[in-house]
Design an enzyme around this catalytic site. Structure first.
Site, mmCIF file in Angstrom:
data_model
loop_
_atom_site.group_PDB
_atom_site.id
_atom_site.type_symbol
_atom_site.label_atom_id
_atom_site.label_comp_id
_atom_site.label_asym_id
_atom_site.label_seq_id
_atom_site.Cartn_x
_atom_site.Cartn_y
_atom_site.Cartn_z
ATOM 1 N N SER A 1 36.487 36.107 40.422
ATOM 2 C CA SER A 1 37.696 36.263 39.616
ATOM 3 C C SER A 1 37.506 37.178 38.419
ATOM 4 C CB SER A 1 38.164 34.891 39.113
ATOM 5 O OG SER A 1 37.278 34.377 38.133
ATOM 6 N N LYS A 2 36.276 37.617 38.147
ATOM 7 C CA LYS A 2 35.988 38.276 36.877
ATOM 8 C C LYS A 2 36.400 39.750 36.880
ATOM 9 C CE LYS A 2 34.285 34.553 35.083
ATOM 10 N NZ LYS A 2 34.472 33.601 36.191
ATOM 11 N N ALA A 3 36.443 40.322 35.676
ATOM 12 C CA ALA A 3 36.903 41.706 35.507
ATOM 13 C C ALA A 3 36.043 42.698 36.280
ATOM 14 C CB ALA A 3 36.917 42.074 34.021
#
Length: 383
Positions: free
Chosen positions: A191-193
């Site tokens: 889910s991270k950038a």
């Protein structure tokens, strides 16, 4: 207008941008390069070292170590700073459980502190009440991609481990997140950038800490020693070459993605009939990993009712964190004291996730329209 959950027409029937974004030609090329090379591990290939140096350089950190995930990154940072048995580490109550479990993994006790009402970041006043002779570190979390006030925590005189899992590219008074404390930890979970599905990275400006990090993540080897020399106890926690190949090209598009999300949050802050929580004063750039909305119980209806109604309108919101003070599994390791601000946030705050913040303005307008529709319907049917 009838709500979709009651049989009406949904505001939105189209989907939302995927996350992670579709693979780029450069990622495919690098993955095949690694695959064909047969050098798939960090000890035999070059991509992990290349990515680690590039990421650390992008935030102005002289040293970095890439590892298997963000939880391990936190664990390694704590151990490299000397945290162990009978020590305490102060963590915020409104955060992912890994902030606490990484402390337990290091053999220490997480001490859960409340957060500030306006931003939900670690409250220095709560830290002051809880700090004691066994406190060996403080772990501020850069929640939703907005920097925590690390400067306010340095006065307590213990090492600061930044949990920067959500804050790739963020800055505080112009200083990059990751360079504010004694060590900082990033995550590359799905889910991270920036993401490789899993992965993590620790940065520091202290060479002695870096050497301990390197040994701990590489089965206790010395950075200057031989393959079968193990002067320290460590673990095999190295990132793979495949993960690094996926991550390397993402450094080049991070700024553009952050700007897209910044514009999205500014639009929502202007238009939504709900409060979008502010970033802490001093934030010069947030990664806007999430937009945090404060739901005010329209017509007395619950947060769960609001999320269900918005989902039916085609707007999937997230319920967000429970307060760590309510996580009963942690009670075997620490005393769960009340954290009223974090507990109230768990009952009232909802999230718009990063992928939705990558949308164009017409899609963002659907969020606004749906929220206004639900608010009107709920308010007209006061229970």
């Amino acid at each position: 207008m009838t709500l979709a959950i009651d049989g009406g027409t949904p505001v939105r029937t189209e989907g939302w941008p995927s996350w992670p974004p579709p693979a780029t030609p450069e990622q495919r090329e690098l993955l095949l390069e690694v695959l064909d090379s047969g050098a798939w591990g960090a000890t035999s290939g070059t991509k992990v070292g290349e990515f680690t140096k590039a990421f650390a350089a992008s935030i102005g950190a002289p040293y970095g170590v890439s590892v298997v995930n963000g939880t391990v990154a936190l664990f390694l940072a704590l151990r490299a700073l000397g945290v162990g048995r009978d020590d305490e580490v102060i963590v915020p109550a409104y955060t992912f459980v890994a902030s606490a479990t990484s402390v337990i993994l290091a053999g220490a006790r997480p001490v859960i502190a409340d957060v500030t009402p306006a931003t939900l970041h670690l409250d220095p006043a709560a830290v002051e009440r809880l700090i004691g002779p066994r406190t060996k570190a403080i772990m501020p979390v850069h929640l939703a991609g907005a920097p925590a006030d690390v400067d306010a925590l340095k006065g307590f005189g213990v090492p600061i481990v930044e949990d920067a899992a959500q804050a790739h590219g963020a800055t505080w008074h112009g200083r990059p997140v990751g360079t504010l404390g004694d060590a900082a930890c990033f995550s590359f979970q799905s889910s991270k950038a920036m993401t490789a599905g899993e992965g993590g990275l620790v940065v520091t400006d202290d060479e002695a800490v870096y050497r301990r990090l390197w040994a701990l993540h590489n089965v206790g080897r010395s950075i200057d020693g031989g393959w079968y020399e193990h002067p320290d106890v460590g673990w095999n926690l190295r990132m793979t070459e495949f993960q690094a190949a996926v991550l390397l090209p993402q450094l080049g598009v991070l700024d553009e993605q952050l700007e897209t999300r910044r514009r999205a949050v500014e639009y929502l802050r202007r238009e939504l009939p709900l409060e979008v929580l502010a970033e802490p004063a001093g934030t010069t750039r947030s990664s806007h990993h999430l937009a945090l909305l404060r739901y005010e119980a329209f017509g007395g209806r619950s947060k769960a009712d609001f999320i269900a109604a918005m989902a039916a309108e085609g707007i999937p919101l997230d319920a967000g964190y429970r307060s760590l003070s309510r996580e009963s599994a942690l009670s075997a390791y620490t005393e769960l004291l009340p954290c009223p601000v974090a507990e109230a946030a768990a009952d009232s705050v909802v999230w718009i996730r990063q992928s939705m913040l990558m949308s164009d303005e017409s899609a963002l307008a659907d969020i606004v329209t749906a929220a206004a529709k639900v608010r009107k319907a709920f308010s007209s049917r006061v229970q």
